[in-house]
Design a protein around this motif. Structure first.
Motif, short mmCIF file in Angstrom:
data_model
loop_
_atom_site.label_atom_id
_atom_site.label_comp_id
_atom_site.label_asym_id
_atom_site.label_seq_id
_atom_site.Cartn_x
_atom_site.Cartn_y
_atom_site.Cartn_z
N ILE A 159 3.15 -5.26 7.45
CA ILE A 159 4.55 -5.17 7.86
C ILE A 159 5.14 -3.97 7.13
N PRO A 160 5.81 -3.06 7.86
CA PRO A 160 6.41 -1.89 7.20
C PRO A 160 7.37 -2.30 6.07
N LEU A 161 7.29 -1.59 4.93
CA LEU A 161 8.10 -1.92 3.77
C LEU A 161 9.59 -1.86 4.06
N LYS A 162 10.01 -0.95 4.94
CA LYS A 162 11.44 -0.80 5.21
C LYS A 162 12.04 -2.07 5.83
N ARG A 163 11.20 -2.93 6.40
CA ARG A 163 11.69 -4.20 6.98
C ARG A 163 11.75 -5.32 5.95
N LEU A 164 11.23 -5.06 4.74
CA LEU A 164 11.17 -6.10 3.71
C LEU A 164 11.85 -5.66 2.42
N GLU A 165 12.82 -4.75 2.50
CA GLU A 165 13.42 -4.19 1.29
C GLU A 165 13.90 -5.26 0.32
N TRP A 166 14.67 -6.25 0.80
CA TRP A 166 15.21 -7.29 -0.09
C TRP A 166 14.10 -8.21 -0.60
N GLU A 167 13.22 -8.65 0.28
CA GLU A 167 12.17 -9.61 -0.08
C GLU A 167 11.22 -9.04 -1.14
N LEU A 168 10.99 -7.71 -1.12
CA LEU A 168 10.06 -7.10 -2.08
C LEU A 168 10.54 -7.26 -3.53
N ASP A 206 0.81 -1.23 0.00
CA ASP A 206 0.00 0.00 0.00
C ASP A 206 0.84 1.28 0.00
N GLY A 207 2.15 1.14 -0.26
CA GLY A 207 3.03 2.30 -0.27
C GLY A 207 3.79 2.47 1.03
N GLN A 208 3.20 2.05 2.13
CA GLN A 208 3.84 2.12 3.46
C GLN A 208 4.10 0.74 4.04
N ASN A 209 3.17 -0.19 3.77
CA ASN A 209 3.23 -1.53 4.36
C ASN A 209 2.97 -2.60 3.30
N ALA A 210 3.48 -3.79 3.60
CA ALA A 210 3.13 -4.97 2.82
C ALA A 210 1.97 -5.62 3.56
N VAL A 211 0.91 -5.94 2.84
CA VAL A 211 -0.27 -6.54 3.45
C VAL A 211 -0.26 -8.04 3.15
N LEU A 212 -0.34 -8.84 4.23
CA LEU A 212 -0.32 -10.29 4.12
C LEU A 212 -1.56 -10.88 4.77
N MET A 213 -1.97 -12.07 4.30
CA MET A 213 -3.17 -12.71 4.84
C MET A 213 -2.83 -14.12 5.31
N ASP A 214 -3.25 -14.44 6.52
CA ASP A 214 -3.08 -15.77 7.10
C ASP A 214 -3.92 -16.75 6.28
N GLY A 258 10.44 -5.15 -10.70
CA GLY A 258 11.33 -4.02 -10.90
C GLY A 258 12.79 -4.35 -10.62
N TYR A 259 13.07 -5.55 -10.15
CA TYR A 259 14.43 -5.97 -9.83
C TYR A 259 15.18 -6.34 -11.11
N GLU A 260 16.45 -5.90 -11.22
CA GLU A 260 17.28 -6.22 -12.39
C GLU A 260 18.16 -7.42 -12.10
#
Length: 187
Positions: A93-102, A76-84, A157-159
């Motif tokens: 989860i804040p995007l800054k904590r998932l930089e590599w995984e994104l 959503d621009g700020q967070n990654a939204v996940l569903m159980d 977007g990853y090269e």
């Protein structure tokens, strides 16, 4: 408590108020001296990777980490939204904590969320993923003699560098640990 002599990849422990997961562990013993354990560990709260040295036989507090299977829904621009997958409960989860995984997450990706007590630490993605190539560039002149490679952009977007025969729209397999091309996937 857990002995550092038992360290192997995947073991989680608490030290100095942080929670770590062992990535690699190297045991060494010189002569009559005490054995040493050097462990490459990842801080599950900050995401940083460091090398920690321990004296053989030292004990650390075991961290009981719960993993929950979830689906990545969207960003959503700020967070990654996940569903159980079991309860359909959604978490952010804040995007800054998932930089590599994104770099490797597309809508509907299955991930494992690591939790310590009620605190969400991070997500675990598969070691290798199949992902679509969004853009494929022409080879750079002079880079076509031995093992020719070219850059492509994935749908995230990853090269990544790939062999010359990969085209836009192809599905490729990428290592999520190193971010490198492994092989061609199935359409």
């Amino acid at each position: 408590m857990i002995s550092v002599n038992d360290f192997k990849p995947g073991i989680t422990f608490q030290l100095d108020g942080s929670i770590f997961v062992v990535l690699t562990a190297q045991h060494s013993k010189q002569g009559r001296g005490q054995a040493n354990v050097k462990a490459k560990v990842k801080d599950l709260r900050s995401g940083t990777t460091t090398i920690k040295s321990f004296t053989g036989g030292e004990k650390v507090q075991k961290a009981h980490i719960e993993t929950v299977a979830m689906n990545y829904l969207y960003n959503d621009g700020q967070n990654a939204v996940l569903m159980d997958e079991a309860t359909f409960e959604q978490i952010e989860i804040p995007l800054k904590r998932l930089e590599w995984e994104l770099n490797f997450l597309i809508e509907g990706s299955k991930v494992k969320v690591r939790k310590f007590e009620d605190e969400i630490l991070d997500i675990e993605i598969p070691l290798n993923i199949e992902i679509e190539v969004a853009e494929a560039f022409d080879a750079v002149k002079g880079n076509t003699t031995t093992n020719p490679q070219k850059k492509v952009v994935l749908v995230t977007g990853y090269e990544v560098e790939v062999p010359m025969f990969i085209k836009q729209g192809d599905i490729i397999i990428v290592s999520t640990e190193e971010g490198k091309y492994i092989g061609k996937g199935k359409k």
